[in-house]
Design a protein around this motif. Structure first.
Motif, PDB file in Angstrom:
ATOM      1  N   ARG A  46     -11.266   1.170  -5.168  1.00  0.00           N
ATOM      2  CA  ARG A  46      -9.917   1.310  -4.618  1.00  0.00           C
ATOM      3  C   ARG A  46      -9.716   2.691  -4.009  1.00  0.00           C
ATOM      4  NH1 ARG A  46      -5.812  -0.174  -9.241  1.00  0.00           N
ATOM      5  NH2 ARG A  46      -7.402   0.815 -10.538  1.00  0.00           N
ATOM      6  N   LEU A  47      -9.315   2.681  -2.737  1.00  0.00           N
ATOM      7  CA  LEU A  47      -9.052   3.939  -2.050  1.00  0.00           C
ATOM      8  C   LEU A  47      -7.723   4.560  -2.473  1.00  0.00           C
ATOM      9  CD1 LEU A  47     -10.144   3.586   1.693  1.00  0.00           C
ATOM     10  CD2 LEU A  47     -10.861   5.340   0.062  1.00  0.00           C
ATOM     11  N   GLY A  48      -6.859   3.789  -3.097  1.00  0.00           N
ATOM     12  CA  GLY A  48      -5.525   4.282  -3.402  1.00  0.00           C
ATOM     13  C   GLY A  48      -5.457   5.256  -4.557  1.00  0.00           C
ATOM     14  N   ARG A  49      -6.557   5.453  -5.268  1.00  0.00           N
ATOM     15  CA  ARG A  49      -6.544   6.387  -6.395  1.00  0.00           C
ATOM     16  C   ARG A  49      -7.494   7.549  -6.114  1.00  0.00           C
ATOM     17  NH1 ARG A  49      -9.044   3.354 -11.506  1.00  0.00           N
ATOM     18  NH2 ARG A  49      -8.840   5.480 -12.334  1.00  0.00           N
ATOM     19  N   MET A  50      -7.285   8.676  -6.798  1.00  0.00           N
ATOM     20  CA  MET A  50      -8.155   9.825  -6.594  1.00  0.00           C
ATOM     21  C   MET A  50      -9.550   9.512  -7.112  1.00  0.00           C
ATOM     22  SD  MET A  50      -7.570  13.827  -7.621  1.00  0.00           S
ATOM     23  CE  MET A  50      -6.424  14.072  -6.254  1.00  0.00           C
ATOM     24  N   THR A  51     -10.558   9.862  -6.324  1.00  0.00           N
ATOM     25  CA  THR A  51     -11.947   9.643  -6.729  1.00  0.00           C
ATOM     26  C   THR A  51     -12.625  11.000  -6.879  1.00  0.00           C
ATOM     27  OG1 THR A  51     -13.996   8.455  -6.210  1.00  0.00           O
ATOM     28  CG2 THR A  51     -12.791   9.384  -4.338  1.00  0.00           C
ATOM     29  N   TRP A  52     -13.315  11.181  -7.998  1.00  0.00           N
ATOM     30  CA  TRP A  52     -13.907  12.482  -8.324  1.00  0.00           C
ATOM     31  C   TRP A  52     -15.419  12.448  -8.080  1.00  0.00           C
ATOM     32  CZ3 TRP A  52     -11.218  16.838  -9.746  1.00  0.00           C
ATOM     33  CH2 TRP A  52      -9.856  16.652 -10.014  1.00  0.00           C
ATOM     34  N   ILE A  53     -15.893  13.416  -7.317  1.00  0.00           N
ATOM     35  CA  ILE A  53     -17.322  13.541  -7.057  1.00  0.00           C
ATOM     36  C   ILE A  53     -17.835  14.808  -7.738  1.00  0.00           C
ATOM     37  CG2 ILE A  53     -17.268  12.197  -4.920  1.00  0.00           C
ATOM     38  CD1 ILE A  53     -17.249  14.806  -3.337  1.00  0.00           C
ATOM     39  N   LYS A  54     -19.090  14.745  -8.199  1.00  0.00           N
ATOM     40  CA  LYS A  54     -19.653  15.823  -9.009  1.00  0.00           C
ATOM     41  C   LYS A  54     -21.039  16.175  -8.497  1.00  0.00           C
ATOM     42  CE  LYS A  54     -17.228  13.439 -12.723  1.00  0.00           C
ATOM     43  NZ  LYS A  54     -16.619  12.478 -11.773  1.00  0.00           N
ATOM     44  N   GLU A  86     -17.729  20.517   3.015  1.00  0.00           N
ATOM     45  CA  GLU A  86     -17.013  21.752   3.339  1.00  0.00           C
ATOM     46  C   GLU A  86     -15.601  21.457   3.832  1.00  0.00           C
ATOM     47  OE1 GLU A  86     -19.424  24.474   5.625  1.00  0.00           O
ATOM     48  OE2 GLU A  86     -21.162  24.146   4.318  1.00  0.00           O
ATOM     49  N   TRP A  87     -15.409  20.311   4.510  1.00  0.00           N
ATOM     50  CA  TRP A  87     -14.044  19.916   4.894  1.00  0.00           C
ATOM     51  C   TRP A  87     -13.215  19.717   3.632  1.00  0.00           C
ATOM     52  CZ3 TRP A  87     -10.374  16.302   4.046  1.00  0.00           C
ATOM     53  CH2 TRP A  87      -9.334  16.177   4.982  1.00  0.00           C
ATOM     54  N   ALA A  88     -13.781  19.009   2.659  1.00  0.00           N
ATOM     55  CA  ALA A  88     -13.047  18.750   1.419  1.00  0.00           C
ATOM     56  C   ALA A  88     -12.673  20.062   0.726  1.00  0.00           C
ATOM     57  CB  ALA A  88     -13.882  17.872   0.496  1.00  0.00           C
ATOM     58  N   LEU A 116      -5.060  17.523  -0.132  1.00  0.00           N
ATOM     59  CA  LEU A 116      -5.586  16.187  -0.416  1.00  0.00           C
ATOM     60  C   LEU A 116      -6.713  16.217  -1.445  1.00  0.00           C
ATOM     61  CD1 LEU A 116      -5.841  15.111   3.314  1.00  0.00           C
ATOM     62  CD2 LEU A 116      -4.151  14.263   1.676  1.00  0.00           C
ATOM     63  N   VAL A 117      -7.144  17.424  -1.814  1.00  0.00           N
ATOM     64  CA  VAL A 117      -8.339  17.584  -2.649  1.00  0.00           C
ATOM     65  C   VAL A 117      -8.012  18.491  -3.825  1.00  0.00           C
ATOM     66  CG1 VAL A 117     -10.757  18.326  -2.685  1.00  0.00           C
ATOM     67  CG2 VAL A 117      -9.791  17.314  -0.599  1.00  0.00           C
ATOM     68  N   ARG A 118      -8.466  18.103  -5.010  1.00  0.00           N
ATOM     69  CA  ARG A 118      -8.287  18.907  -6.226  1.00  0.00           C
ATOM     70  C   ARG A 118      -9.633  19.448  -6.670  1.00  0.00           C
ATOM     71  NH1 ARG A 118      -4.089  18.541  -4.722  1.00  0.00           N
ATOM     72  NH2 ARG A 118      -2.201  17.530  -5.519  1.00  0.00           N
ATOM     73  N   ILE A 119      -9.615  20.674  -7.168  1.00  0.00           N
ATOM     74  CA  ILE A 119     -10.819  21.329  -7.672  1.00  0.00           C
ATOM     75  C   ILE A 119     -10.632  21.648  -9.152  1.00  0.00           C
ATOM     76  CG2 ILE A 119     -12.299  23.377  -7.529  1.00  0.00           C
ATOM     77  CD1 ILE A 119     -12.522  21.479  -5.121  1.00  0.00           C
ATOM     78  N   GLN A 120     -11.629  21.281  -9.942  1.00  0.00           N
ATOM     79  CA  GLN A 120     -11.673  21.670 -11.354  1.00  0.00           C
ATOM     80  C   GLN A 120     -13.023  22.313 -11.640  1.00  0.00           C
ATOM     81  OE1 GLN A 120      -8.787  18.157 -13.211  1.00  0.00           O
ATOM     82  NE2 GLN A 120     -10.831  18.508 -14.080  1.00  0.00           N
ATOM     83  N   TRP A 121     -12.999  23.361 -12.452  1.00  0.00           N
ATOM     84  CA  TRP A 121     -14.220  24.024 -12.899  1.00  0.00           C
ATOM     85  C   TRP A 121     -14.363  23.782 -14.404  1.00  0.00           C
ATOM     86  CZ3 TRP A 121     -17.558  26.167  -9.491  1.00  0.00           C
ATOM     87  CH2 TRP A 121     -17.079  26.534  -8.225  1.00  0.00           C
ATOM     88  N   ASP A 122     -15.382  23.058 -14.786  1.00  0.00           N
ATOM     89  CA  ASP A 122     -15.613  22.729 -16.187  1.00  0.00           C
ATOM     90  C   ASP A 122     -16.960  23.288 -16.650  1.00  0.00           C
ATOM     91  OD1 ASP A 122     -13.286  20.909 -16.770  1.00  0.00           O
ATOM     92  OD2 ASP A 122     -14.130  19.905 -15.026  1.00  0.00           O
ATOM     93  N   PRO A 123     -17.111  23.557 -17.949  1.00  0.00           N
ATOM     94  CA  PRO A 123     -18.386  24.111 -18.410  1.00  0.00           C
ATOM     95  C   PRO A 123     -19.568  23.230 -18.017  1.00  0.00           C
ATOM     96  CG  PRO A 123     -16.733  24.267 -20.138  1.00  0.00           C
ATOM     97  CD  PRO A 123     -16.128  23.438 -19.045  1.00  0.00           C
ATOM     98  N   GLU A 124     -20.578  23.842 -17.414  1.00  0.00           N
ATOM     99  CA  GLU A 124     -21.815  23.117 -17.119  1.00  0.00           C
ATOM    100  C   GLU A 124     -22.456  22.703 -18.439  1.00  0.00           C
ATOM    101  OE1 GLU A 124     -23.542  21.096 -15.669  1.00  0.00           O
ATOM    102  OE2 GLU A 124     -24.256  22.161 -13.881  1.00  0.00           O
ATOM    103  N   GLU A 144      -6.342  10.903   2.868  1.00  0.00           N
ATOM    104  CA  GLU A 144      -7.262  11.025   4.000  1.00  0.00           C
ATOM    105  C   GLU A 144      -8.640  11.505   3.557  1.00  0.00           C
ATOM    106  OE1 GLU A 144      -7.820  13.543   8.190  1.00  0.00           O
ATOM    107  OE2 GLU A 144      -6.009  13.834   6.961  1.00  0.00           O
ATOM    108  N   ALA A 145      -8.686  12.385   2.565  1.00  0.00           N
ATOM    109  CA  ALA A 145      -9.974  12.903   2.091  1.00  0.00           C
ATOM    110  C   ALA A 145     -10.831  11.780   1.517  1.00  0.00           C
ATOM    111  CB  ALA A 145      -9.763  13.998   1.053  1.00  0.00           C
ATOM    112  N   ALA A 146     -10.242  10.909   0.710  1.00  0.00           N
ATOM    113  CA  ALA A 146     -10.986   9.785   0.149  1.00  0.00           C
ATOM    114  C   ALA A 146     -11.426   8.826   1.253  1.00  0.00           C
ATOM    115  CB  ALA A 146     -10.130   9.056  -0.878  1.00  0.00           C
ATOM    116  N   ALA A 147     -10.559   8.593   2.238  1.00  0.00           N
ATOM    117  CA  ALA A 147     -10.912   7.705   3.345  1.00  0.00           C
ATOM    118  C   ALA A 147     -12.063   8.277   4.161  1.00  0.00           C
ATOM    119  CB  ALA A 147      -9.681   7.474   4.231  1.00  0.00           C
ATOM    120  N   ARG A 148     -12.031   9.571   4.425  1.00  0.00           N
ATOM    121  CA  ARG A 148     -13.133  10.203   5.159  1.00  0.00           C
ATOM    122  C   ARG A 148     -14.436  10.103   4.368  1.00  0.00           C
ATOM    123  NH1 ARG A 148     -12.030  14.898   9.013  1.00  0.00           N
ATOM    124  NH2 ARG A 148      -9.909  14.588   9.781  1.00  0.00           N
TER     125      ARG A 148
END
Length: 227
Positions: A46-54, A86-88, A116-124, A144-148
């Motif tokens: 679903r594009l309607g929810r935030m998707t997190w990439i790692k 880099e756009w994100a 449109l983009v959230r950043i989190q820094w978590d312990p590696e 738009e970020a998820a759609a791109r």
């Protein structure tokens, strides 16, 4: 010198080439199978929810429990364009206010609302999935970020589940050398200064120190922290 003294707290570390960067996500089989067949994400994704990439393989292993948690049984390695990454990052805001990154809490709130983009820094994480002294980035895409991401940035998707399971078997049997040998060769991604400032990343190492940090990350000097 301890490894923690040579690795900045916040860097984007990833498997990347001249054109692409690998990020990871974990899904239930119905979503993963269709994404693998289509070469991008299609319903029931679903594009309607935030998707997190790692970008960190080990952080994905921590999050998915080595691809064993319900709903995260399939780990996907997604190759996206460096331009997309880099756009994100250049359209992002931190999930939480940080005085060192933003002039005021109001400025952060305004940037977060407009981003449109959230950043989190978590312990590696180590091979034993224990927290390490430095941080790993998570990138949340919406609108738009998820759609791109789905329509433009993805160049290929591969199933990383067998790799996750194989490395986990090495770790479970105590053969950390074999586990390390199969790990994706992640290295420090060269962020433009404007993006580094925007996402609250650590300053780049001086030239004299950077080779030492890279050598430590790639060599056995990191092994004690991963036991």
């Amino acid at each position: 010198m301890a490894l923690a003294d040579t690795v900045p707290e916040r860097q984007v570390r990833a498997l990347f080439s001249a054109r692409t960067v690998t990020v990871y996500q974990a899904y239930r089989p119905e979503i993963a199978n269709r994404a693998l067949a289509a070469g991008t994400f299609v319903p029931p994704f679903r594009l309607g929810r935030m998707t997190w990439i790692k970008p960190s393989f080990l952080w994905m292993m921590y999050r998915s429990g080595w691809a064993a948690k319900p709903g995260q049984e399939r780990v996907l390695a997604i190759q996206i364009t460096r331009e997309g990454l880099e756009w994100a990052l250049s359209h992002s805001a931190l999930s939480h206010y940080e005085p060192g990154t933003y002039a005021s809490q109001q400025q952060w709130a305004e940037k977060k609302l407009a981003s449109l983009v959230r950043i989190q820094w978590d312990p590696e994480r180590s091979l034993l999935l224990q927290p390490l002294p430095w941080r790993s980035i998570q990138i949340g895409l919406s609108g738009e970020a998820a759609a791109r991401y789905v329509r433009e940035w993805i160049t290929s998707i591969t199933d990383a589940t067998p790799l996750a399971e194989r490395i986990n078997r090495h770790v479970s049997s105590g053969d950390l050398a074999a586990a390390r040998a199969e790990m994706p060769a992640e290295r420090v991604y060269p962020l433009p200064p404007s993006i580094r400032t925007r996402i609250g990343a650590s300053p780049a190492l001086p030239v004299a120190q950077a080779p030492l940090a890279r050598a430590c990350i790639r060599s056995g000097l990191r092994a004690p922290l991963y036991r």
